[in-house]
Write a protein that holds these residues in place. Sequence first.
Motif, PDB file in Angstrom:
ATOM      1  N   ILE A 606      -6.147  -1.215   8.651  1.00  0.00           N
ATOM      2  CA  ILE A 606      -6.238  -1.147   7.331  1.00  0.00           C
ATOM      3  C   ILE A 606      -6.345  -2.665   7.037  1.00  0.00           C
ATOM      4  CG2 ILE A 606      -4.734  -0.765   5.120  1.00  0.00           C
ATOM      5  CD1 ILE A 606      -3.831   1.656   6.775  1.00  0.00           C
ATOM      6  N   VAL A 607      -5.502  -3.615   7.411  1.00  0.00           N
ATOM      7  CA  VAL A 607      -5.610  -4.923   6.924  1.00  0.00           C
ATOM      8  C   VAL A 607      -7.200  -5.309   7.205  1.00  0.00           C
ATOM      9  CG1 VAL A 607      -4.767  -7.316   7.526  1.00  0.00           C
ATOM     10  CG2 VAL A 607      -3.282  -5.458   7.094  1.00  0.00           C
ATOM     11  N   ASP A 608      -7.809  -5.054   8.163  1.00  0.00           N
ATOM     12  CA  ASP A 608      -9.038  -5.584   8.783  1.00  0.00           C
ATOM     13  C   ASP A 608     -10.189  -5.063   7.381  1.00  0.00           C
ATOM     14  OD1 ASP A 608      -7.983  -6.899  10.613  1.00  0.00           O
ATOM     15  OD2 ASP A 608      -8.857  -5.372  12.058  1.00  0.00           O
ATOM     16  N   ALA A 609      -9.920  -3.786   7.100  1.00  0.00           N
ATOM     17  CA  ALA A 609     -10.717  -3.366   6.140  1.00  0.00           C
ATOM     18  C   ALA A 609     -10.820  -3.845   4.699  1.00  0.00           C
ATOM     19  CB  ALA A 609     -10.486  -1.964   6.176  1.00  0.00           C
ATOM     20  N   ILE A 610      -9.415  -4.103   4.420  1.00  0.00           N
ATOM     21  CA  ILE A 610      -9.233  -4.496   3.040  1.00  0.00           C
ATOM     22  C   ILE A 610      -9.582  -6.169   2.968  1.00  0.00           C
ATOM     23  CG2 ILE A 610      -7.370  -5.449   1.432  1.00  0.00           C
ATOM     24  CD1 ILE A 610      -5.592  -3.095   2.164  1.00  0.00           C
ATOM     25  N   ALA A 611      -9.197  -6.811   3.873  1.00  0.00           N
ATOM     26  CA  ALA A 611      -9.745  -8.346   4.019  1.00  0.00           C
ATOM     27  C   ALA A 611     -11.467  -8.387   4.397  1.00  0.00           C
ATOM     28  CB  ALA A 611      -8.992  -9.019   5.052  1.00  0.00           C
ATOM     29  N   GLY A 612     -11.880  -7.526   4.909  1.00  0.00           N
ATOM     30  CA  GLY A 612     -13.202  -7.650   5.015  1.00  0.00           C
ATOM     31  C   GLY A 612     -13.852  -7.353   3.687  1.00  0.00           C
ATOM     32  N   GLN A 613     -13.666  -6.026   3.125  1.00  0.00           N
ATOM     33  CA  GLN A 613     -14.179  -5.988   1.878  1.00  0.00           C
ATOM     34  C   GLN A 613     -14.076  -6.860   0.736  1.00  0.00           C
ATOM     35  OE1 GLN A 613     -16.177  -3.378   0.874  1.00  0.00           O
ATOM     36  NE2 GLN A 613     -16.164  -4.472  -0.972  1.00  0.00           N
ATOM     37  N   PHE A 614     -12.603  -7.665   0.981  1.00  0.00           N
ATOM     38  CA  PHE A 614     -12.612  -8.666  -0.130  1.00  0.00           C
ATOM     39  C   PHE A 614     -13.609  -9.862   0.073  1.00  0.00           C
ATOM     40  CE2 PHE A 614     -10.465 -12.219  -1.886  1.00  0.00           C
ATOM     41  CZ  PHE A 614     -10.339 -11.833  -3.191  1.00  0.00           C
ATOM     42  N   GLY A 672      -8.133 -10.407  -6.255  1.00  0.00           N
ATOM     43  CA  GLY A 672      -6.888 -10.082  -5.553  1.00  0.00           C
ATOM     44  C   GLY A 672      -7.034  -8.804  -5.590  1.00  0.00           C
ATOM     45  N   VAL A 673      -5.784  -8.201  -4.724  1.00  0.00           N
ATOM     46  CA  VAL A 673      -5.534  -6.765  -4.397  1.00  0.00           C
ATOM     47  C   VAL A 673      -4.188  -6.583  -4.761  1.00  0.00           C
ATOM     48  CG1 VAL A 673      -5.460  -5.029  -2.618  1.00  0.00           C
ATOM     49  CG2 VAL A 673      -7.189  -6.897  -2.565  1.00  0.00           C
ATOM     50  N   GLY A 674      -3.964  -5.389  -5.607  1.00  0.00           N
ATOM     51  CA  GLY A 674      -2.721  -4.888  -5.923  1.00  0.00           C
ATOM     52  C   GLY A 674      -2.255  -3.710  -4.998  1.00  0.00           C
ATOM     53  N   PHE A 675      -1.189  -3.824  -4.664  1.00  0.00           N
ATOM     54  CA  PHE A 675      -0.684  -2.783  -3.605  1.00  0.00           C
ATOM     55  C   PHE A 675       0.097  -1.643  -4.464  1.00  0.00           C
ATOM     56  CE2 PHE A 675      -2.245  -5.069  -0.391  1.00  0.00           C
ATOM     57  CZ  PHE A 675      -2.233  -4.919   0.743  1.00  0.00           C
ATOM     58  N   ALA A 676      -0.318  -0.545  -4.543  1.00  0.00           N
ATOM     59  CA  ALA A 676       0.473   0.566  -5.234  1.00  0.00           C
ATOM     60  C   ALA A 676       0.842   1.869  -4.467  1.00  0.00           C
ATOM     61  CB  ALA A 676      -0.161   0.858  -6.634  1.00  0.00           C
ATOM     62  N   VAL A 677       1.730   2.755  -4.863  1.00  0.00           N
ATOM     63  CA  VAL A 677       2.117   3.871  -4.205  1.00  0.00           C
ATOM     64  C   VAL A 677       1.304   4.807  -4.965  1.00  0.00           C
ATOM     65  CG1 VAL A 677       3.835   5.782  -3.673  1.00  0.00           C
ATOM     66  CG2 VAL A 677       4.256   3.343  -3.448  1.00  0.00           C
ATOM     67  N   LEU A 678       0.608   5.863  -4.299  1.00  0.00           N
ATOM     68  CA  LEU A 678      -0.354   6.936  -4.424  1.00  0.00           C
ATOM     69  C   LEU A 678       0.746   7.946  -5.435  1.00  0.00           C
ATOM     70  CD1 LEU A 678      -3.232   7.856  -4.364  1.00  0.00           C
ATOM     71  CD2 LEU A 678      -2.319   9.373  -2.911  1.00  0.00           C
ATOM     72  N   GLY A 679       0.223   8.501  -6.604  1.00  0.00           N
ATOM     73  CA  GLY A 679       1.028   9.215  -7.576  1.00  0.00           C
ATOM     74  C   GLY A 679       2.176   8.536  -8.186  1.00  0.00           C
ATOM     75  N   GLY A 680       1.928   7.236  -8.464  1.00  0.00           N
ATOM     76  CA  GLY A 680       2.938   6.459  -9.037  1.00  0.00           C
ATOM     77  C   GLY A 680       2.496   6.013 -10.253  1.00  0.00           C
ATOM     78  N   ALA A 681       2.989   4.943 -10.984  1.00  0.00           N
ATOM     79  CA  ALA A 681       2.595   4.268 -12.399  1.00  0.00           C
ATOM     80  C   ALA A 681       1.017   3.799 -12.202  1.00  0.00           C
ATOM     81  CB  ALA A 681       3.726   3.377 -12.849  1.00  0.00           C
ATOM     82  N   PHE A 682       0.645   3.306 -11.111  1.00  0.00           N
ATOM     83  CA  PHE A 682      -0.563   2.636 -11.167  1.00  0.00           C
ATOM     84  C   PHE A 682      -1.873   3.697 -10.811  1.00  0.00           C
ATOM     85  CE2 PHE A 682       2.506  -0.538 -10.713  1.00  0.00           C
ATOM     86  CZ  PHE A 682       2.595  -1.076 -12.037  1.00  0.00           C
ATOM     87  N   ALA A 683      -1.552   4.787 -10.403  1.00  0.00           N
ATOM     88  CA  ALA A 683      -2.371   5.599  -9.711  1.00  0.00           C
ATOM     89  C   ALA A 683      -3.116   6.678 -10.977  1.00  0.00           C
ATOM     90  CB  ALA A 683      -1.701   6.440  -8.734  1.00  0.00           C
TER      91      ALA A 683
END
Length: 787
Positions: A606-614, A672-683
């Motif tokens: 997951i980290v590789d996918a996020i960093a690579g896309q960014f 940057g990348v914001g990390f959030a919980v699915l179904g939460g305030a930012f979803a």
Amino acid sequence: MPSASVYTVAVRALCEFTAKRGDLDLRFTPSPTGAEGVEGHGVVTARRGVGYQTEVALSGDWGPLRVRGRADGWDPVARRLEEIKTYRGDLAHVPDNHRQLHWAQARVYGALICHQLGLQQVALALVYYNIDTRQETVFTETGEAATLQAFFEEQCRHFAAWSAQETAHRAARDEALRALAFPMPAFRTGQRELAEAVYRAARAGRCLMAQAPTGIGKTVGTLFPLLRAMPPDASRAGSGLDKVFYLAAKTPGRQLALDALQSLRAGLPKAPLRVLELVARDKACEHPDKACHGESCPLARGFYDRLSAARQAAVDAAGAGLLARERVRAVALQHQVCPYYLAQELARWADAVVGDYNYWFDTSALLFALTQMDGWRVAVLVDEAHNLVERARSMYSAELEQGALRALRRSAAPVSPPLKRALDRLNRHWNALQREQRTPYAASQALPDAFVEALNRTLATLTDLQADQPALAGELALSGADLQRFYFDALHFARLAESFGPHSLFDITLRPGRAPLPERPAASTLCIRNLVPAPHLQPRLAAAQAVVLFSATLSPQAYHADLLGLPANTAWIDVPSPFTARQLSVGVARHISTRWADRSRSLAPIVDAIAGQFAARPGLYLAFFSSYDYLDQVFALLREQHPDLPCWEQQRQMPEAAREAFLARFMPGAQGVGFAVLGGAFAEGIDLPGERLIGAFIATLGLPQVNPVNEQIRARMEAVFVGRGYDYTYLYPGLQKVVQAAGRVIRSPVDEGVLVLMDDRFSRAEVRALLPAWWEARETGSEQFRE
């Protein structure tokens, strides 16, 4: 059909306007629920003799004013009219201004029945029925027809200026709305189709489910046609709407509605549309440390004496702008009345009301109660309606914590022996329930009758004590909030016990702690858990002229229709998306599994996918996870392996200021990348168009956790909706969250972005069938999605 110049008002609404004086007084003696009130009326009237009539329709005119209502009871032999009131606690503690209101209603009904039947006098009886003791207390008086008619005319005169103002307002409002133009230069793709379906539903008086993609302007697209449907059609009796209620699950949804209504009002001459925002009591209260009565709160003291001026000032202010929270507060403080209860009063006189789901669907819903009492024709808009299943389940569920009971027992021992005895009895029944329990969680399809009876007896004792001893909380060495929380939790539990059925289950959860002893069992939580809210919601849906439920994720249609109890003739529209596959590059990372057993192995990919896309396309992204723990693990590894990549994370129980700071980082030009919980305030419910969000990573299917509670829900879903247990419990709710979160990326026809679905299960046919048709997902390995 009555002339447009005739103003119709309910007897109760007339009397509350003209006869209520003095303090706002909401001491610790809660009134019965609507269902309990109906049951109490039934008990009283069933005791009457042969020929006794109930719900007697009465009406009378005074100038342009038409007053109508239904008298509770009429004995034609004794010529006695009864007004029945249900209550709890000590009758002596019913405030004087409430009694004056009750007598005013009885006298108005007396005048109406004397006129209707040609009587010279009538016996009036005010019957108070105690819900807990089932005892009646009756007060009587004899009313001469002439005296009662004079009283009736006095109330009408007092109301006349207001009714004339309201008649003029309604006429101006309807005339303006007939010519209301769409506030944008043109409809967006799909928006006209949505608007036309909503208008037809309002005119036909039916329910509509509208699935429409994020970004087409659903808020304006639903409000505009309902406002156009408000003016009555002279050729159709019973047409038109009195009110429009816009209900949202979260604060951002309310703000979008207020913004849309502001833009619609701007197109009306003199803006003759009153728009009111309702907010929760804890957000509107000016003195949270004080009780709601005149001896404690200065804004409750003399509330009804100052209400008339505050009400007039508020409706005058409505001509200049929306009656949103701050404007209502300003008017209230200017006139020294409570902002929360001023807003509740203004709900009677607003044309459009914006508030939370609970104002229509909850057990004590304000807007539903007013609609029933005043006979309004209303349209109810349910924003982001996919949330209503879980919200309704919560409304019709109740929990009791044994720790709260034990604290109350300890404090009651030296203060009130009767209360101590009642609490001891309740605790014994509670302990008996869990004594044989061998597992941390156990569920039943039946309620323990002995426990419920003990709970009701405890509530009766506590109610009487609080009426007799206003300072009871202090004497018990408890905070008022703690006592109030236990009392209302217990009251809610007891009320739901009365309507318990196959739609709910009863469960007990043992709480971890010290090892239990025979004389001190482990503390536990008791819950009446609603699983299928349909039986509770059906009367609410039927009470509206039209109900429109809209969302980007209402598929499958049957899931929502079944659980919400939608009528069989509910209309359905699935608005095609205006977006194309070219705008959103969707990739499925089939080499990643986010299953619980695979979590630790998934972190690095997951980290590789996020960093690579960014690295391939720098910009602003959101990354969604199934839990805070999972989020924290990926976040920590990303910070360790890529310290130069800007990232920030959603925190548990984030205050509003922190949520605003989280979103403030999504600004054009930022990265940057914001990390959030699915179904939460930012979803869902947030709007980050253009460069403010160019991609999302979703590292979960969103499936609810497999646990004993959800397995009970699955079993019940399977029993009620054969063959759909797993889908209704896990699959559909989970993928709704995924689609909602993904909808943050593409907000307009010019947006372009990336969506990375991180789990091999997204490749399955049954999962892909539940994703938007316009997505063209391509399966990938470990390569990047946007080079």
